[in-house]
Write a protein that holds these residues in place. Structure first.
Motif, PDB file in Angstrom:
ATOM      1  N   LYS A  81       0.833  -1.214   0.000  1.00 44.66           N
ATOM      2  CA  LYS A  81       0.000   0.000   0.000  1.00 44.66           C
ATOM      3  C   LYS A  81       0.864   1.259   0.000  1.00 44.66           C
ATOM      4  CE  LYS A  81      -1.957   1.632   3.725  1.00 44.66           C
ATOM      5  NZ  LYS A  81      -2.800   1.875   4.912  1.00 44.66           N
ATOM      6  N   PHE A 115       2.681   1.977  -3.249  1.00 43.09           N
ATOM      7  CA  PHE A 115       1.817   2.460  -4.330  1.00 43.09           C
ATOM      8  C   PHE A 115       1.352   3.894  -4.084  1.00 43.09           C
ATOM      9  CE2 PHE A 115      -2.093   3.182  -6.624  1.00 43.09           C
ATOM     10  CZ  PHE A 115      -1.809   2.655  -7.870  1.00 43.09           C
ATOM     11  N   PHE A 116       0.789   4.133  -2.905  1.00 42.48           N
ATOM     12  CA  PHE A 116       0.149   5.438  -2.662  1.00 42.48           C
ATOM     13  C   PHE A 116       1.141   6.537  -2.283  1.00 42.48           C
ATOM     14  CE2 PHE A 116      -3.369   2.482  -2.206  1.00 42.48           C
ATOM     15  CZ  PHE A 116      -4.336   3.107  -2.981  1.00 42.48           C
ATOM     16  N   ASN A 170      -2.387  -3.533 -11.376  1.00 42.12           N
ATOM     17  CA  ASN A 170      -2.104  -2.354 -10.539  1.00 42.12           C
ATOM     18  C   ASN A 170      -3.394  -1.647 -10.113  1.00 42.12           C
ATOM     19  OD1 ASN A 170       0.535  -2.986 -10.979  1.00 42.12           O
ATOM     20  ND2 ASN A 170       0.994  -1.221 -12.289  1.00 42.12           N
ATOM     21  N   GLU A 171      -4.427  -1.757 -10.952  1.00 46.29           N
ATOM     22  CA  GLU A 171      -5.710  -1.122 -10.619  1.00 46.29           C
ATOM     23  C   GLU A 171      -6.318  -1.756  -9.362  1.00 46.29           C
ATOM     24  OE1 GLU A 171      -4.813  -1.947 -13.807  1.00 46.29           O
ATOM     25  OE2 GLU A 171      -4.389   0.179 -14.194  1.00 46.29           O
ATOM     26  N   GLU A 193      -4.604  -0.227  -6.511  1.00 46.00           N
ATOM     27  CA  GLU A 193      -5.119   1.138  -6.302  1.00 46.00           C
ATOM     28  C   GLU A 193      -6.470   1.113  -5.589  1.00 46.00           C
ATOM     29  OE1 GLU A 193      -5.578   3.331  -9.915  1.00 46.00           O
ATOM     30  OE2 GLU A 193      -5.693   5.264  -8.852  1.00 46.00           O
ATOM     31  N   ARG A 194      -7.283   0.087  -5.892  1.00 43.41           N
ATOM     32  CA  ARG A 194      -8.616  -0.030  -5.259  1.00 43.41           C
ATOM     33  C   ARG A 194      -8.550  -0.795  -3.936  1.00 43.41           C
ATOM     34  NH1 ARG A 194     -11.595  -3.006  -9.734  1.00 43.41           N
ATOM     35  NH2 ARG A 194     -13.361  -2.963  -8.284  1.00 43.41           N
ATOM     36  N   LYS A 195      -7.337  -1.197  -3.522  1.00 41.58           N
ATOM     37  CA  LYS A 195      -7.110  -1.925  -2.258  1.00 41.58           C
ATOM     38  C   LYS A 195      -7.974  -3.182  -2.177  1.00 41.58           C
ATOM     39  CE  LYS A 195      -6.196   2.433   0.160  1.00 41.58           C
ATOM     40  NZ  LYS A 195      -6.604   3.318   1.245  1.00 41.58           N
TER      41      LYS A 195
END
Length: 300
Positions: A186, A189-190, A209-210, A213-215
């Motif tokens: 996390k 990425f963020f 990767n999406e 991003e949506r965890k």
């Protein structure tokens, strides 16, 4: 180099070196909680060398991971400037910067090749130039510089009985880094815009990767994490035979590091693999218990 300052405070002055080592120790304590805990098991002289190596790695790492930086160009310029300063100090054998002086003295004392330092810095440059990795081979190339050579450096500082220790030290560096990657999916990425999970391995489990991003933490992600943890544990096993090849006075601290980092995988499992909920970590009580097990030669 500021020669006026050098005349006032010689890098050969023991108090100046002690000041640099103290600052390296503070850097280690600030950024590496589990690692700093494990360093307490090293003899004093070895510990100082380890703090210097940690500072060498941490300072460039902070440059590329600085959340407040203006942009990539600024970060690359700062990293390049730090590299040139280090190379100049390595050539001179000293520096008027206390931390850099302690780093260079450690490199020289333990005969750490400049090439290993350069390999590490190449990976730091990669962090600015590469946001994802197509497959494990690409990731391994990054890990050689960012973690593998640190294992080699630590082996030189601790001491070894056989050159055969080095391939295992390389594996231990990989094992620690893979654990960090899994724990920090996390944050990477963020906060940093990076995905260290190989793209082909994500795709094999129907992830992308999406999904990060949506965890998304569904059955696909859990299966992916189980597979990653199993591989990570295999890398730990490959590293283990190298520990008895280290000098006995420094061996215990490496054993403690081994069990502490490996235990993070167990914490990820206890969190049901949902690393998106918060950063998993071992408690102080767990660290003490695991250290006692390491002392007894229990690695699981």
């Amino acid at each position: 180099m500021n020669y006026t300052m050098l005349m006032e405070r010689s890098p050969e002055d023991s108090s100046f070196l002690a000041e640099g080592l103290q600052k390296c120790k503070e850097i280690t304590r600030k950024y590496g909680t589990s690692f700093y805990f494990a360093t307490q098991f090293f003899p004093r002289e070895t510990r100082d060398g380890i703090y210097a190596i940690y500072a060498f790695a941490r300072i460039p790492d902070e440059i590329v991971d600085d959340h407040n930086k203006i942009g990539k160009a600024e970060s690359l310029a700062e990293l390049n400037q730090w590299r040139e300063k280090w190379l100049e100090a390595m050539s001179a054998g000293c520096s008027d910067d206390a931390v850099m002086n302690a780093i260079v003295k450690a490199f020289r004392k333990y005969k750490i090749p400049v090439e290993e330092g350069e390999a590490f810095l190449r990976s730091m440059f990669m962090d600015e130039e590469k946001a994802s990795y197509a497959n494990y081979a690409e990731l391994e190339e990054y890990m050689y510089g960012s973690a593998g050579v640190i294992g080699l450096m630590v082996t030189r500082v601790v001491g070894f009985s056989s050159e055969a220790a080095f391939p295992h030290a390389l594996k231990l560096g990989y094992a620690f880094q893979l654990t960090n990657f899994l724990r920090d999916i996390k944050e990477d990425f963020f906060d940093l815009g990076r995905v260290y999970m190989p793209q082909d391995e994500l795709a094999r489990f129907g992830l992308s990767n999406e999904d990060i991003e949506r965890k998304i933490c569904d059955e696909r992600f859990i299966a992916f994490m189980k597979w990653q943890i199993e591989r990570n544990r295999e890398v730990y096993k490959e590293a283990l035979p190298g520990i008895p090849m280290l000098a006995w006075r420094g061996r215990l601290a490496v054993r403690v590091s081994y069990v502490l980092y490996k235990a993070i995988l167990g914490e990820i499992e206890r969190a049901n693999y949902n690393v998106y909920l918060g950063r998993v970590r071992t408690t102080f009580r767990q660290k003490v218990w695991l250290s006692m097990k390491a002392l007894a030669g229990i690695y699981e």
